[in-house]
Each structure stands twice: as C-alpha cells, then as structure tokens.
Design an enzyme around this catalytic site. Structure first.
Site, PDB file in Angstrom:
ATOM      1  N   HIS A 167      60.532  88.820  53.449  1.00  0.00           N
ATOM      2  CA  HIS A 167      59.799  87.809  54.204  1.00  0.00           C
ATOM      3  C   HIS A 167      60.383  87.763  55.604  1.00  0.00           C
ATOM      4  O   HIS A 167      61.580  87.554  55.780  1.00  0.00           O
ATOM      5  CB  HIS A 167      59.900  86.430  53.545  1.00  0.00           C
ATOM      6  CG  HIS A 167      59.101  85.383  54.280  1.00  0.00           C
ATOM      7  ND1 HIS A 167      57.776  85.103  53.984  1.00  0.00           N
ATOM      8  CD2 HIS A 167      59.436  84.570  55.326  1.00  0.00           C
ATOM      9  CE1 HIS A 167      57.332  84.169  54.809  1.00  0.00           C
ATOM     10  NE2 HIS A 167      58.311  83.830  55.630  1.00  0.00           N
ATOM     11  N   CYS A 168      59.530  87.951  56.603  1.00  0.00           N
ATOM     12  CA  CYS A 168      59.981  87.967  57.992  1.00  0.00           C
ATOM     13  C   CYS A 168      59.621  86.642  58.650  1.00  0.00           C
ATOM     14  O   CYS A 168      58.434  86.355  58.847  1.00  0.00           O
ATOM     15  CB  CYS A 168      59.335  89.129  58.746  1.00  0.00           C
ATOM     16  SG  CYS A 168      59.847  89.221  60.478  1.00  0.00           S
TER      17      CYS A 168
END
Length: 313
Positions: A167-168
């Site tokens: 997850h960025c």
C-alpha cells in the site's frame, strides 16, 4: 388529444467533472488518499511551472548558467525531454492512484464456495503462511472470506488485493495486479524527469555556488526558488529511481514486495520475459505507456508455475 410530453431525463455530470473514486473501504482512508493525491499532484504542477516559467526563460534559453545561446540544441532537448517525461510521470501517477488495484471478485467467491460444497468438505482454504503457496486459496481473517493465491489483505483499504505488492500512502492506493505497471512507470518517468531537471539546473547552481555567475543573484527570491525546486526534483528523482530498480528486480524473478522475504525461488518465475508479461501484459509498445496491458496473461486469480507434478515448494 394532446400528445403527452415525455419528461427529459435527469442530466448527468460529464465524466470529466466527476471526482475519480478512491478504493479504500474506510471513509477516513479515502479522505487521506484524496489529500495525498492532491498534495502530490500539486508537487508535480509546481515542478512543471518552476521549470517552464522560471528555469527555461531565465537560464536555459537566455544562455545563462549553460553559457550557450537560446538556439542551442541541447537546451531545447532538455526542455522537450523534461516535459515529455513529466507528462508521462503525472499520467502514470494518476492512473496508479485511480485504478482499482484488483479486489477479489464476487464471482470467485461463489465459484470457490460451490466447489467446496461439491467436494463434501475435502476442500478447505490453506493456512495463512508467509511462504509460497502456489495454487492454494487461503482464509483472510480481516475479510472473513477465502482469497486466491498471492492475494493479501490491506488494512488501510480494508480489502484483499490480488497479487498485492504494497500500500503506497503517496499514491493513496494499493499496488496490485491492475496498477503495478502504472506504479513502475511512474517511478521510471519521475526519475527521468528529475534527471532532466537536475541536468538543466546543475550548471547554474554550480556557478552560483562558486560565485562565477554575476547575472543571477543568489539572493533573488526567484533564483532561490529555482535552487529549492531543482534540489527537490533531484531528490525525488533519486528516490523514485531506487524504487524503480527495486521493482524491476522483483518483477524479473516474479516476486512482490510482500513475497521478497519468502524463502527459496519463486515457483511463479517462468523466465524474465514471461515474468514481466504478468505485470505489463504481452510484449508491445504499450509497455512504455500508462495504459492497460494490450493483452493480459493472467487474471490475478490463478498463476502458472514452473513446478512439475509432485514438486515441493
């Protein structure tokens, strides 16, 4: 008799006026995602504005800094190189942020439940292990549902993502089977744009620091803004270059960031070309553009492996 007038249908907003969706399940996470995308889009726009409206007219095309006339081919090459790579970087960033990373479809759950019921209880999801589990579904405690191989649960998005990489927070989205290509292209083109920015500004910065450029006052607010912008662009370019090479190395051996710590060779590794095709689609010119793959080689639910029957992982 009068002909009844059919009421006109309600007007819908044009697609360009609608706010693109974010894919986090929780409201707070969606708000944070929109804020992150707004902030980073502003950074992209600031870099473009400072380059084209400050650096180009005051340094590149005026001959200052590079000591070349405005018609110099190298100056125009830098301008074109930066703008093309900047546009591709922003395009890739937005595609990565606003593309569904690949949530598990309901049809897969229905198919798995039907198969499990027909097998009289002999089919059950595998235990969740931080190890290779090719061909095995597992049970997600977060979603309280089965999930396909290589799918993982994202606490921020509140869902399981197919072939999840990570997850960025800066993208405001998970990186999964559907947008991993866009993430890699974003890192590549951002690093290229940062390189063009640094190459354009470096001679000017060196001369100012050495005190040899009298036409550009280092105390001028515009010059200070240029120095700050070029430093930021260079730092962003270096960091995204590191991410780009990391993800290229992982794609080369068909791993994700989550799978990077798994022991042993990836059972999904089928050779560099076929490994990259799982991310970018069948080899074509679209590998270089932030558009969906021309033809996908996997749906993210099942993956071919290099294992022979009876091989242990």
């Amino acid at each position: 008799s009068q002909v009844p007038v059919r009421p006109s249908p309600p007007r819908c907003l044009p697609s360009l006026c609608r706010v693109p969706p974010m894919f986090a399940q929780r409201r707070g996470a969606r708000v944070g995602s929109y804020l992150a995308v707004t902030l980073l889009s502003g950074v992209f726009c600031f870099e473009w504005w400072s380059y084209n409206f400050l650096l180009v007219p005051r340094v590149l095309l005026s001959g200052k800094g590079h000591g070349a006339p405005s018609t110099c081919f190298s100056s125009w090459a830098l301008v074109c190189g930066f703008n093309v790579s900047w546009a591709l970087a922003l395009w890739s960033y937005l595609r990565c942020a606003f593309t569904d990373p690949g949530r598990v479809p309901e049809a897969w759950h229905s198919e798995f439940d039907g198969f499990a019921a027909s097998s009289a209880g002999t089919c059950s999801p595998a235990a969740v292990l931080r190890a290779w589990q090719p061909g095995l579904a597992s049970f997600c405690r977060g979603c309280e549902e089965q999930r396909p191989e290589r799918a993982h649960h994202c606490r921020t998005c509140g869902a399981c993502i197919l072939r999840m990489d990570h997850h960025c927070p800066w993208v405001g989205n998970c990186v999964g089977i559907n947008n991993h290509k866009f993430f890699i292209l974003m890192c590549f083109y951002t690093s290229v744009a940062g390189t063009f920015y640094a190459a354009s500004a470096l001679p000017m910065v060196v001369k100012i620091m050495a005190g040899r450029q009298s036409s550009l006052d280092p105390n001028d607010p515009v010059v200070l803004m240029l120095i700050v912008a070029s430093t930021f662009a260079s730092s962003l370019g270096l960091s995204t270059a590191g991410l780009f090479f990391t993800h290229v190395r992982l794609a080369w051996c068909n791993r994700t960031t989550i799978e990077a710590g798994y022991k042993g060779k990836s059972p999904y590794s089928l050779g560099p070309k076929r490994n990259f095709e799982q991310v970018f689609g069948v080899l074509s010119a679209t590998w270089l553009l932030p558009v969906p793959p021309l033809r996908k080689v996997t749906d993210g639910l099942r993956f071919p492996t290099s294992l022979s029957p009876g091989d242990a992982v």
